[in-house]
Enzyme design. Structure first.
Site, PDB file in Angstrom:
ATOM      1  N   SER A 145       0.846  -1.204   0.000  1.00  0.00           N
ATOM      2  CA  SER A 145       0.000   0.000   0.000  1.00  0.00           C
ATOM      3  C   SER A 145       0.881   1.254   0.000  1.00  0.00           C
ATOM      4  CB  SER A 145      -0.969  -0.049   1.188  1.00  0.00           C
ATOM      5  OG  SER A 145      -2.018   0.889   1.020  1.00  0.00           O
ATOM      6  N   ASP A 273     -10.083  -3.407  -5.685  1.00  0.00           N
ATOM      7  CA  ASP A 273      -9.566  -2.790  -4.456  1.00  0.00           C
ATOM      8  C   ASP A 273     -10.431  -1.588  -4.095  1.00  0.00           C
ATOM      9  OD1 ASP A 273      -8.049  -1.285  -2.566  1.00  0.00           O
ATOM     10  OD2 ASP A 273      -6.171  -2.052  -3.378  1.00  0.00           O
ATOM     11  N   HIS A 301      -8.167  -4.990  -1.007  1.00  0.00           N
ATOM     12  CA  HIS A 301      -6.979  -4.224  -0.638  1.00  0.00           C
ATOM     13  C   HIS A 301      -6.128  -5.052   0.310  1.00  0.00           C
ATOM     14  CE1 HIS A 301      -4.502  -0.661  -0.217  1.00  0.00           C
ATOM     15  NE2 HIS A 301      -4.458  -0.892   1.080  1.00  0.00           N
TER      16      HIS A 301
END
Length: 332
Positions: A145, A273, A301
């Site tokens: 991320s 996501d 995600h």
């Protein structure tokens, strides 16, 4: 692009990106081997501040690769993906380390700054120190991320010289277009669940930072922030040299500079996501020949849970580290 490089299919009982995201974070099985154990070291940064680095205690052969993981927003070595990657490393004889971004190890850092999505200077000194301290080990790096965007920014900034420090890099579910991701997380269900979760951690830490450095920002304005755009405008952007949120999201995004990367690099993003709109993902025309794109239809995600057991539950999250880890190893 090789969308089938990771041919992920979600369990039937986890339909949709939100279910795949939340199950992975809250209820998934993270490791097949023993629970990872860590040895913590404190590193003094070039500006006199510190970060804490957790290194997995499992044994690895002399000269085996060192896999370094950069965590996501408010993540740590306890995050489900860090535990799963540690399990992968142990199973494959790799050394493994998780450097915590400033303020994420459980103790607030000292400087009037924290960390941000484009913090490639921080990535640079961390990787250089790992390389200097492990001269006999090839380095591999993965960022998840936020950490993945920062890692890809570093690889782009370094160009060909990145190969002096790492053999290959990978980003997992990274918002490579920060504006698209920032706006997505501020709407609808995302705002009710994910934004609230992140602000619930970030705002108290910011207020402690204000106690350390009175006058650093407007306390009442920060308390009124209701999304990441407003938080970044008051805290993240000005504390890290950006004019405002728009300037931060524009200048810190890795997507516009992916074509500058000169080491093997993998960008894995699920197209469902909740944080990263599929329309914002890089295309093969926007990246150079050194960048591989995996964009499976499902996964959420940093989710990618896989059925486990006779009834298909509970799920585990070792499949993604397995795929990403072996891709990295193939580029030694």
């Amino acid at each position: 692009m090789k969308p089938d490089g990771f041919p992920y299919a979600a369990p039937w009982w986890l339909p949709g990106g939100n279910a795949q995201t939340l199950w992975a974070a809250l209820a998934s099985r993270r490791h097949f081997g023993p629970v990872p154990r860590w040895t913590r070291s404190r590193w003094i940064a070039p500006d006199g501040d510190f970060i804490d680095v957790d290194q997995a205690q499992h044994a690895s052969p002399t000269g085996a690769p060192l896999l370094v993981l950069f965590h996501g927003l408010e993540g740590s070595s306890a995050s489900q993906y860090a535990v799963a990657f540690a399990d992968f490393a142990a199973a494959n004889g790799l050394a493994f380390a998780v450097p915590h971004f400033r303020g994420c190890s459980g103790e607030l850092n000292r400087a009037p700054r924290a960390y941000h999505s484009g913090d490639f200077e921080e990535i640079n000194w961390i990787l250089k120190r790992f390389a200097a301290e492990n001269p006999g080990r090839p380095l591999l790096a993965v960022g998840v991320s936020l950490g993945g965007n920062a890692l890809m920014r570093w690889a782009a900034e370094m160009g060909a010289s990145a190969s002096q420090h790492v053999r290959a890099v990978a980003s997992v579910c990274s918002p490579l277009d920060l504006a698209a991701g920032g706006h997505a997380i501020g709407r609808g269900f995302n705002r009710l669940v994910y934004t609230r979760m992140f602000l619930g951690s970030m705002v108290p830490k910011a207020l402690k930072k204000l106690e350390q450095h009175p006058g650093l920002f407007d306390r009442d304005a920060l308390l009124a922030a209701r999304n990441l755009f407003e938080f970044d405008n008051l805290f993240t952007a000005p504390l890290h040299g950006f004019r405002d949120t728009q300037d931060y999201w524009s200048r810190a995004s890795a997507k516009p500079v992916l074509h500058q990367i000169r080491v093997p690099a993998l960008a894995l993003n699920a197209r469902n996501d909740p944080f990263v709109p599929a329309v914002s993902l890089p295309t093969p025309q926007q990246v150079g020949r050194h960048v591989t794109l995996w964009q499976p239809a499902q996964g959420g995600h940093v989710g990618f849970p896989v059925s486990h057991g006779a009834l298909g539950v509970p799920g585990h999250v070792r499949a993604m580290p397995e795929a990403v880890g072996h891709w990295l190893l193939a580029h030694l």
